[in-house]
Design a protein around this motif. Structure first.
Motif, PDB file in Angstrom:
ATOM      1  N   THR A   1       0.865  -1.178   0.000  1.00  0.00           N
ATOM      2  CA  THR A   1       0.000   0.000   0.000  1.00  0.00           C
ATOM      3  C   THR A   1       0.898   1.224   0.000  1.00  0.00           C
ATOM      4  O   THR A   1       1.962   1.220   0.616  1.00  0.00           O
ATOM      5  N   PHE A   2       0.464   2.270  -0.708  1.00  0.00           N
ATOM      6  CA  PHE A   2       1.295   3.475  -0.755  1.00  0.00           C
ATOM      7  C   PHE A   2       0.431   4.707  -0.966  1.00  0.00           C
ATOM      8  O   PHE A   2      -0.691   4.629  -1.469  1.00  0.00           O
ATOM      9  N   ILE A   3       0.982   5.850  -0.572  1.00  0.00           N
ATOM     10  CA  ILE A   3       0.384   7.152  -0.867  1.00  0.00           C
ATOM     11  C   ILE A   3       1.500   8.179  -0.902  1.00  0.00           C
ATOM     12  O   ILE A   3       2.474   8.093  -0.141  1.00  0.00           O
ATOM     13  N   GLY A   4       1.356   9.130  -1.803  1.00  0.00           N
ATOM     14  CA  GLY A   4       2.317  10.212  -1.915  1.00  0.00           C
ATOM     15  C   GLY A   4       1.775  11.297  -2.813  1.00  0.00           C
ATOM     16  O   GLY A   4       0.700  11.160  -3.408  1.00  0.00           O
ATOM     17  N   ASP A   5       2.517  12.389  -2.906  1.00  0.00           N
ATOM     18  CA  ASP A   5       2.125  13.452  -3.824  1.00  0.00           C
ATOM     19  C   ASP A   5       2.173  12.916  -5.246  1.00  0.00           C
ATOM     20  O   ASP A   5       3.122  12.225  -5.636  1.00  0.00           O
ATOM     21  N   ASP A   6       1.146  13.239  -6.038  1.00  0.00           N
ATOM     22  CA  ASP A   6       1.093  12.777  -7.415  1.00  0.00           C
ATOM     23  C   ASP A   6       2.203  13.435  -8.221  1.00  0.00           C
ATOM     24  O   ASP A   6       2.442  14.635  -8.101  1.00  0.00           O
ATOM     25  N   ARG A   7       2.908  12.621  -9.009  1.00  0.00           N
ATOM     26  CA  ARG A   7       3.961  13.137  -9.873  1.00  0.00           C
ATOM     27  C   ARG A   7       4.284  12.105 -10.936  1.00  0.00           C
ATOM     28  O   ARG A   7       4.087  10.898 -10.732  1.00  0.00           O
ATOM     29  N   PRO A   8       4.776  12.556 -12.080  1.00  0.00           N
ATOM     30  CA  PRO A   8       5.193  11.599 -13.109  1.00  0.00           C
ATOM     31  C   PRO A   8       6.322  10.716 -12.589  1.00  0.00           C
ATOM     32  O   PRO A   8       7.196  11.171 -11.836  1.00  0.00           O
TER      33      PRO A   8
ATOM     34  N   GLU B   1       6.608   4.087 -12.066  1.00  0.00           N
ATOM     35  CA  GLU B   1       7.865   3.524 -12.563  1.00  0.00           C
ATOM     36  C   GLU B   1       8.815   3.230 -11.401  1.00  0.00           C
ATOM     37  O   GLU B   1       9.462   2.187 -11.370  1.00  0.00           O
ATOM     38  N   GLU B   2       8.899   4.140 -10.419  1.00  0.00           N
ATOM     39  CA  GLU B   2       9.756   3.913  -9.256  1.00  0.00           C
ATOM     40  C   GLU B   2       9.342   2.649  -8.505  1.00  0.00           C
ATOM     41  O   GLU B   2      10.189   1.827  -8.143  1.00  0.00           O
ATOM     42  N   LEU B   3       8.043   2.516  -8.260  1.00  0.00           N
ATOM     43  CA  LEU B   3       7.549   1.340  -7.560  1.00  0.00           C
ATOM     44  C   LEU B   3       7.825   0.069  -8.354  1.00  0.00           C
ATOM     45  O   LEU B   3       8.309  -0.928  -7.809  1.00  0.00           O
ATOM     46  N   SER B   4       7.529   0.101  -9.646  1.00  0.00           N
ATOM     47  CA  SER B   4       7.707  -1.100 -10.468  1.00  0.00           C
ATOM     48  C   SER B   4       9.174  -1.479 -10.591  1.00  0.00           C
ATOM     49  O   SER B   4       9.506  -2.668 -10.644  1.00  0.00           O
TER      50      SER B   4
ATOM     51  N   SER C   1      10.427   6.613   1.006  1.00  0.00           N
ATOM     52  CA  SER C   1       9.902   7.677   1.862  1.00  0.00           C
ATOM     53  C   SER C   1      10.750   8.937   1.739  1.00  0.00           C
ATOM     54  O   SER C   1      10.247  10.049   1.936  1.00  0.00           O
ATOM     55  N   GLU C   2      12.014   8.772   1.377  1.00  0.00           N
ATOM     56  CA  GLU C   2      12.883   9.932   1.154  1.00  0.00           C
ATOM     57  C   GLU C   2      12.362  10.780   0.002  1.00  0.00           C
ATOM     58  O   GLU C   2      12.671  11.961  -0.096  1.00  0.00           O
ATOM     59  N   ARG C   3      11.567  10.177  -0.875  1.00  0.00           N
ATOM     60  CA  ARG C   3      10.981  10.891  -2.021  1.00  0.00           C
ATOM     61  C   ARG C   3       9.515  11.239  -1.770  1.00  0.00           C
ATOM     62  O   ARG C   3       8.772  11.519  -2.703  1.00  0.00           O
ATOM     63  N   GLY C   4       9.083  11.163  -0.488  1.00  0.00           N
ATOM     64  CA  GLY C   4       7.731  11.575  -0.128  1.00  0.00           C
ATOM     65  C   GLY C   4       6.665  10.513  -0.284  1.00  0.00           C
ATOM     66  O   GLY C   4       5.477  10.819  -0.288  1.00  0.00           O
ATOM     67  N   LEU C   5       7.078   9.265  -0.406  1.00  0.00           N
ATOM     68  CA  LEU C   5       6.123   8.184  -0.599  1.00  0.00           C
ATOM     69  C   LEU C   5       6.035   7.345   0.679  1.00  0.00           C
ATOM     70  O   LEU C   5       7.036   6.834   1.162  1.00  0.00           O
ATOM     71  N   SER C   6       4.838   7.215   1.206  1.00  0.00           N
ATOM     72  CA  SER C   6       4.603   6.373   2.376  1.00  0.00           C
ATOM     73  C   SER C   6       4.197   4.989   1.879  1.00  0.00           C
ATOM     74  O   SER C   6       3.221   4.863   1.139  1.00  0.00           O
ATOM     75  N   VAL C   7       4.944   3.957   2.279  1.00  0.00           N
ATOM     76  CA  VAL C   7       4.726   2.597   1.767  1.00  0.00           C
ATOM     77  C   VAL C   7       4.639   1.621   2.936  1.00  0.00           C
ATOM     78  O   VAL C   7       5.398   1.707   3.896  1.00  0.00           O
ATOM     79  N   ARG C   8       3.704   0.677   2.825  1.00  0.00           N
ATOM     80  CA  ARG C   8       3.612  -0.441   3.775  1.00  0.00           C
ATOM     81  C   ARG C   8       3.535  -1.729   2.983  1.00  0.00           C
ATOM     82  O   ARG C   8       2.955  -1.770   1.896  1.00  0.00           O
ATOM     83  N   VAL C   9       4.099  -2.789   3.529  1.00  0.00           N
ATOM     84  CA  VAL C   9       4.108  -4.096   2.879  1.00  0.00           C
ATOM     85  C   VAL C   9       3.462  -5.097   3.828  1.00  0.00           C
ATOM     86  O   VAL C   9       3.823  -5.170   5.000  1.00  0.00           O
TER      87      VAL C   9
END
Length: 174
Positions: free
Chosen positions: A8-15, A19-22, A68-76
């Protein structure tokens, strides 16, 4: 041996966010199986189900948390066999539309919960009605119904909510 995970993830929308996640998933020998991703109010959030070799799970989780350093909150979350077993319950789809007002989702959700009906997917929106510019609420809900559910009672309850809240509620068996 393969293990399945929900990310699960959430962050500011950006192009480039997907791709980063994949890339992280692929770099850890992960296979992207299915996902639900959406942009809402300037944020981008999602759920992704992946499978990968069991010994790669902790490494994947660590790599994803570095985002998270790029503003993305992620849980696994690790999935168990019980999590991935198929349901044998019936499915319904509800379509809801009417003037926006507080409480529509609560009333529908309460009616479903009282009959142990599980919401599995929901999309809702508020927009301007074409002719009047009045705020119009729309929602589509997919849910699983236990075999013991009384469809006539559910229909009656939904009709009562529709009348009380001045909305249209349509139910279809899937």
């Amino acid at each position: 041996m393969e293990t399945s995970f929900i990310i699960t993830f959430i962050g500011d929308d950006r192009p480039g966010l997907v791709e980063e996640l994949s890339a992280v998933i692929s770099d850890h020998q992960g296979n992207w199986l299915e996902s639900r991703l959406s942009q809402l109010a300037g944020k981008f959030a999602g759920l992704i189900r992946v499978s990968l070799p069991s010994d790669r799970g902790a490494l994947l989780e660590d790599a994803l948390k570095q985002l998270s350093e790029r503003g993305l909150s992620v849980r696994v979350h690790t999935l168990t066999e019980a999590d991935t077993s198929a349901s044998n319950e019936r499915a319904i789809r509800l379509s809801i539309m009417g003037p926006d007002r507080p409480g529509i989702v609560r009333e529908i959700a309460s009616a479903l919960a009282r009959q142990a009906i599980n919401v599995i997917d929901m999309h809702s929106d508020v927009s301007s009605a074409p002719m009047s510019a009045e705020q119009l609420f729309t929602a589509n809900v997919e849910a699983e119904i236990p075999a013991s559910s009384d469809l006539d009672a559910l229909t009656d309850t939904l009709e009562q909510i529709a009348n009380d809240m001045s909305v249209d509620v349509n139910m279809d068996l899937l």
